[in-house]
Enzyme design. Structure first.
Site, PDB file in Angstrom:
ATOM      1  N   ASP A 133      -7.680 -16.224 -17.209  1.00 32.76           N
ATOM      2  CA  ASP A 133      -8.524 -16.707 -16.373  1.00 32.76           C
ATOM      3  C   ASP A 133      -9.553 -17.805 -16.939  1.00 32.76           C
ATOM      4  OD1 ASP A 133      -9.254 -16.458 -13.333  1.00 32.76           O
ATOM      5  OD2 ASP A 133     -11.189 -15.834 -14.081  1.00 32.76           O
TER       6      ASP A 133
ATOM      7  N   GLU B  85      -4.869 -20.209 -17.755  1.00 36.00           N
ATOM      8  CA  GLU B  85      -5.051 -20.983 -16.183  1.00 36.00           C
ATOM      9  C   GLU B  85      -5.532 -22.375 -16.291  1.00 36.00           C
ATOM     10  OE1 GLU B  85      -8.376 -19.938 -14.048  1.00 36.00           O
ATOM     11  OE2 GLU B  85      -7.464 -20.466 -12.109  1.00 36.00           O
TER      12      GLU B  85
ATOM     13  N   HIS C 162      -3.221 -17.306  -5.383  1.00 36.69           N
ATOM     14  CA  HIS C 162      -4.057 -16.394  -4.612  1.00 36.69           C
ATOM     15  C   HIS C 162      -5.615 -17.156  -4.179  1.00 36.69           C
ATOM     16  CE1 HIS C 162      -5.728 -16.443  -8.754  1.00 36.69           C
ATOM     17  NE2 HIS C 162      -6.581 -15.628  -8.271  1.00 36.69           N
ATOM     18  N   ASP C 163      -5.625 -18.514  -5.033  1.00 37.88           N
ATOM     19  CA  ASP C 163      -6.780 -19.425  -4.743  1.00 37.88           C
ATOM     20  C   ASP C 163      -6.923 -20.470  -3.879  1.00 37.88           C
ATOM     21  OD1 ASP C 163      -8.263 -17.957  -6.833  1.00 37.88           O
ATOM     22  OD2 ASP C 163      -7.517 -18.927  -8.353  1.00 37.88           O
TER      23      ASP C 163
ATOM     24  N   ASP D 205      -3.767  -9.959 -16.203  1.00 34.18           N
ATOM     25  CA  ASP D 205      -4.867 -11.194 -16.140  1.00 34.18           C
ATOM     26  C   ASP D 205      -5.758 -10.873 -16.884  1.00 34.18           C
ATOM     27  OD1 ASP D 205      -6.339 -13.264 -14.670  1.00 34.18           O
ATOM     28  OD2 ASP D 205      -5.020 -12.727 -12.817  1.00 34.18           O
TER      29      ASP D 205
ATOM     30  N   ASP E 146      -4.245   3.563   2.622  1.00 36.20           N
ATOM     31  CA  ASP E 146      -5.708   3.531   2.771  1.00 36.20           C
ATOM     32  C   ASP E 146      -6.005   1.989   3.098  1.00 36.20           C
ATOM     33  OD1 ASP E 146      -5.224   2.440   0.417  1.00 36.20           O
ATOM     34  OD2 ASP E 146      -6.595   2.970  -0.842  1.00 36.20           O
TER      35      ASP E 146
ATOM     36  N   ASN F 207      -0.479   4.446  -0.421  1.00 38.47           N
ATOM     37  CA  ASN F 207      -1.071   5.879   0.129  1.00 38.47           C
ATOM     38  C   ASN F 207      -1.715   5.831   1.136  1.00 38.47           C
ATOM     39  OD1 ASN F 207      -3.054   4.064  -1.055  1.00 38.47           O
ATOM     40  ND2 ASN F 207      -4.164   5.719  -2.224  1.00 38.47           N
TER      41      ASN F 207
ATOM     42  N   ASP G 218      -1.452  -1.336  -3.721  1.00 38.93           N
ATOM     43  CA  ASP G 218      -1.994  -0.326  -5.058  1.00 38.93           C
ATOM     44  C   ASP G 218      -0.687  -0.261  -6.182  1.00 38.93           C
ATOM     45  OD1 ASP G 218      -0.018   1.565  -3.934  1.00 38.93           O
ATOM     46  OD2 ASP G 218      -1.635   2.125  -2.717  1.00 38.93           O
TER      47      ASP G 218
ATOM     48  N   ASP H  31       0.815  -1.167  -0.048  1.00 41.63           N
ATOM     49  CA  ASP H  31       0.006  -0.097  -0.119  1.00 41.63           C
ATOM     50  C   ASP H  31       0.927   1.211   0.083  1.00 41.63           C
ATOM     51  OD1 ASP H  31      -1.994   1.827   0.479  1.00 41.63           O
ATOM     52  OD2 ASP H  31      -2.197   1.428   2.569  1.00 41.63           O
TER      53      ASP H  31
END
Ligand code: TEU
Ligand code: CA
Length: 571
Positions: A196, A252, A329-330, A96, A23, A21, A27, A19
């Site tokens: 994907d 994928e 990530h899955d 992606d 929040d 900034n 990003d 991150d």
């Protein structure tokens, strides 16, 4: 085209990477700030999970505008700057491409939904229900029916979340729109796409019931996956787009079969260059995926070896090509699945890395893997993953699993495990952000973090670095033949990688027990890398739990040379 057979690719899941900034959400500027870190690690190419505009029901895999960057990740200028900064460092990027479905907030879907005469109606699968039920019995990947209600009678196909509407690839206009998106990014200078669930784009004509004799929702299997036109579309995509830009296509290949994977990626087939396969990541899962608990998440080392052998041998025989990964990530992070965090954390993390980097196929690293990040069991109230939330409900509703147990299973397998923020340092919020991150941070960042890993020469990070250097300095590791030895050994995976110049031998104890091995052949060699214990190569060896080695075998002529130059003969 990027030199993918000699590349190491790093997956960034942007929401949790860095991150900039403050929040609490990763990003693009955060990614830019870590490019030197990736370069230093030895990364050639990144695969960036979706950063396009999205309502985030599936964290970017539900795209509402392919031509816009999600505001929480930055602007198109930030993205252009990312490309510039990558190129400056000689690095490349795979975007992606989520083309099986769009978000129901996409302008095409909104128009199709609101206007019965919309030209976009045929972009999707709208269909009348049957006697108050959905049009067919297909089970969604995320649990429950694959259909979402449009109105009292009609439904639309949503193979994943109800807000991810499947696109109708049989409509040439749909294909052209997707090709336009690809061209837009290729013109900017991206190097290719990770596509994907691209093997779901040819649905069975008429969308018939799957196994109609059975009760309840049925996984559509070959009615949804690897349909006969997938390859046709990939060829068209290659001809119309990828080849014009010399861009890489990586499927994928969700639950892809061996034969289909080889067909899609064989250079003669003029489709794409690489696919993932899911057979390693499915180990311990039932055939329906991670919420199919029938195997209790158990598997044997022989199964692990079997899957490895199957894919390695097929690539040689059929000239296909895969990317090798252990985490993404899955799925929950792999150390807990394939290694042993409690007793052999460092050893197993390094042994598994050595496995992934010595196989034929391009090695992928999932963010945080290189510093040995682990899973975090989240409380139900902290879950973010729609797949988990819905699958738990479906387990309860369809299989009558008590909610408390379904939630335990969910906490064990949820994708959230792999989506906690990358642990950069032991400062506040792990150096990821200076505010509370969007998803819970693993408190073990105090001792598992990139900063400390870079200082400690024995760290998992430094082992990854060594493996990358080694792979780059031994062509046999990239393109050599895979020949397995001691196939039936219950704990140790043993194989050679061979080309005209050299022969390498890899030995990995994949278990938490010490194991003896008598090699099928008598071999001599010198150690190139090990994960703890330097050990002479002998015919009979004893390997400690998760002990792993790479040897460079000495050829017969060389042995003579060595002995002539050995001290005995020196004057
Ligand atoms: O994943 C597709 C996919 O098949 C997995 O989520 C699969 O269901 C699971 O790993 C098997 O247990 C892709 C993306 O990687 C994923 O993040 C998206 O949610 C999904 O497609 C839909 O776009
Ligand atoms: Ca941010």
């Amino acid at each position: 085209m990027i030199d993918f057979k000699h590349s190491v690719i790093y997956q960034i899941w942007p929401r949790s990477f860095k991150d900039s900034n403050n929040d609490g959400i990763g990003d693009i500027q955060g990614i830019i700030s870590k490019l030197d870190y990736l370069k230093e690690l030895g990364i050639d190419c990144i695969w960036l999970s979706p950063i396009y505009a999205s309502p985030n029901d599936d964290y970017g895999y539900d795209i509402s505008d392919y031509y816009a960057i999600a505001p929480e990740y930055g602007t198109m200028n930030d993205f252009d700057q990312l490309l510039f900064e990558l190129k400056k460092r000689g690095m490349s990027i795979l975007m992606d491409l989520v083309a099986n479905h769009t978000s129901t907030k996409h302008a095409w879907f909104i128009d199709a939904y609101n206007n019965p005469n919309s030209e976009y109606r045929d972009f999707y699968f709208f269909k009348e229900g049957k006697n108050g039920n959905p049009p067919n019995n297909w089970l969604s990947f995320f649990g429950g029916s694959s259909w979402t209600k449009e109105n009292e009678h009609s439904y639309y196909l949503t193979s994943f979340a109800p807000t991810q509407a499947d696109l109708n690839w049989k409509n040439p206009q749909v294909r052209q729109e997707i090709y336009n998106v690809m061209e837009f990014y290729l013109k900017k200078g991206v190097d290719g796409f990770r596509m994907d669930v691209i093997n779901c784009i040819d649905k069975k004509d008429g969308l018939p019931d799957k196994n109609p004799e059975k009760k309840g929702y049925q996984f559509p299997d070959d009615y949804l996956l690897n349909g006969p036109l997938v390859h046709t579309y990939l060829k068209e995509m290659n001809e119309k787009v990828l080849s014009k830009y010399d861009a890489l296509g990586l499927a994928e290949g969700c639950l892809v079969t061996l034969d289909d994977a080889m067909k899609y990626t064989n250079p003669d087939s003029k489709g794409i260059q690489m696919t993932f396969h899911f057979d390693i990541s499915m180990l311990g899962y039932g055939s329906l995926g991670k919420y199919d608990f029938r195997k209790f998440y158990r598997f044997t080392t022989s199964e692990f070896k079997e899957v490895t052998r199957k894919w390695q041998n097929a690539m040689q025989e059929k000239n296909g090509y895969v990317g090798n990964f252990l985490s993404n990530h899955d799925n929950k992070r792999h150390l807990e699945r394939f290694g042993n965090i409690e007793l052999y954390y460092l050893e197993s993390a390094k042994a598994l890395a050595l496995y992934n980097f010595t196989l034929y196929g391009t090695p992928f690293i999932y963010q945080g893997e290189e510093i040995g990040m682990t899973n975090l069991k989240l409380d139900y109230s902290e879950w973010k993953d729609y797949e988990a939330i819905n699958s738990v409900q479906a387990m309860h509703d369809m299989l009558h699993v008590p909610l408390s147990i379904a939630k335990k299973i969910g906490a064990y397998v949820t994708r959230d495990n792999a989506r906690t923020p990358v642990q950069w340092s032991n400062e506040n919020y792990a150096g990821f952000s200076s505010v509370t991150p969007w998803i819970k941070l693993n408190p073990n960042y105090i001792h598992i973090n990139a900063h400390d890993s870079m200082i400690d020469p024995q760290s998992i990070y430094h082992f990854y670095k060594k493996l990358i250097v080694l792979r780059k300095s031994h062509e046999a590791l990239c393109t050599g033949k895979f020949i397995e030895l001691n196939k039936d050994h219950k704990s140790i995976l043993c194989f050679k990688r061979i080309n005209d110049e050299e022969e390498l031998l890899i030995l990995i104890n994949l278990t938490k027990q010490a194991a003896d091995i008598t090699l099928d052949e008598k071999l001599d060699g010198i150690e190139l890398l090990h994960n703890g214990l330097d050990k002479e190569l002998r015919r009979v060896m004893k390997l400690a739990p998760y002990e792993a080695h790479i040897y460079q075998l000495t050829k017969k002529e060389e042995k003579v040379k060595v002995s002539l130059h050995s001290s005995k003969y020196r004057v």
